[in-house]
Design an enzyme around this catalytic site. Structure first.
Site, PDB file in Angstrom:
ATOM      1  N   MET A  62       0.851  -1.183   0.000  1.00 27.05           N
ATOM      2  CA  MET A  62       0.000   0.000   0.000  1.00 27.05           C
ATOM      3  C   MET A  62       0.892   1.240   0.000  1.00 27.05           C
ATOM      4  SD  MET A  62      -2.438  -1.431   3.048  1.00 27.05           S
ATOM      5  CE  MET A  62      -3.545  -0.027   3.075  1.00 27.05           C
ATOM      6  N   GLY A  71       2.263   4.612   4.291  1.00 26.30           N
ATOM      7  CA  GLY A  71       2.655   3.462   3.467  1.00 26.30           C
ATOM      8  C   GLY A  71       2.877   2.182   4.256  1.00 26.30           C
ATOM      9  N   SER A  72       2.477   1.040   3.727  1.00 19.12           N
ATOM     10  CA  SER A  72       2.470  -0.180   4.507  1.00 19.12           C
ATOM     11  C   SER A  72       2.178  -1.394   3.635  1.00 19.12           C
ATOM     12  CB  SER A  72       1.428  -0.053   5.624  1.00 19.12           C
ATOM     13  OG  SER A  72       0.250   0.531   5.110  1.00 19.12           O
ATOM     14  N   ARG A  73       1.887  -2.541   4.290  1.00 19.86           N
ATOM     15  CA  ARG A  73       1.631  -3.779   3.560  1.00 19.86           C
ATOM     16  C   ARG A  73       0.602  -4.616   4.305  1.00 19.86           C
ATOM     17  NH1 ARG A  73       6.563  -7.661   3.126  1.00 19.86           N
ATOM     18  NH2 ARG A  73       5.334  -9.321   4.055  1.00 19.86           N
TER      19      ARG A  73
END
Length: 218
Positions: A101, A187-189
């Site tokens: 993301m 921002g990430s996953r």
């Protein structure tokens, strides 16, 4: 989970609201912008602050958007907006689908299946970029759902900028497919593990939409 949230997540009307958990970041930013704009006519310093503060506030409003969506069809749907970063077979027979993301994506995550939340575990860790292999050791929240496909694991992973994961529902909550379950700031996953025997319908590099894109294949 309140019935209103389930109904909202399945509302086909076009609409955007702000994500729960946005206030600690959003309110100070908007307040600074509003104050500097109000004082801009009388103060050169306020005018200098007004432009970047307003731009930052607009960016925050965009980042924390939480649009209504018509939930897609399929046994397993994407829990996150983003791009499929990797698809990996796991030693226990499951398949991990990792969705990256970016800060431009909607960061509200949704339940991939209907079921009961059996576990919500916070795991401390680092904050390297979520697209980096070393992000396997990042700060995370590990979810388990009891579903018609058995136990489904989903992991929200913090990135270099995303340093706060906000679960919306506790252990024991019954959720419908596509319900909002949490937020990752910046921002990430998000990883989802498909059970053995469930084929993957997406490909690496494919864009996904939370609550809409089907992850599994018949």
């Amino acid at each position: 989970m309140p019935h209103s949230q389930t109904s909202a997540s399945r509302d086909s009307r076009v609409g955007v609201r702000l994500a729960r958990g946005a206030s600690p970041w959003l309110l100070p930013t908007v307040a600074t912008a509003a104050l500097s704009l109000a004082r801009a006519r009388r103060s050169g310093a306020a005018r200098a602050v007004a432009v970047p503060a307003t731009a930052l506030a607009a960016g925050m409003l965009w980042f924390f958007r939480d649009p209504e969506r018509e939930i897609g069809e399929g046994r397993v749907i994407s829990p996150a907006d983003g791009v499929v970063q990797s698809i990996m077979p796991w030693k226990d027979g499951r398949t991990r689908v990792a969705i990256f993301m970016s800060p431009l994506n909607v960061h509200v995550n949704r339940a991939p299946l209907a079921g009961t939340v059996t576990s919500v575990e916070h795991v401390p860790g680092g904050f390297v970029p979520a697209f980096n292999k070393e992000s396997e050791n990042n700060e995370r929240v590990v979810w388990h759902f009891d579903t018609e496909l058995g136990d489904i694991e989903m992991v929200q992973i913090a990135g270099a900028v995303a340093r706060r994961i906000v679960p919306y529902v506790p252990q024991g909550t019954k959720v419908e497919q596509g319900d909002r379950i949490g937020l990752i700031r910046f921002g990430s996953r998000v990883d989802i593990y498909l059970p053995e025997g469930v084929d993957v319908a997406v490909e690496v590099g494919q864009t996904t939409t939370a609550g809409v894109t089907r992850i599994d294949r018949d």
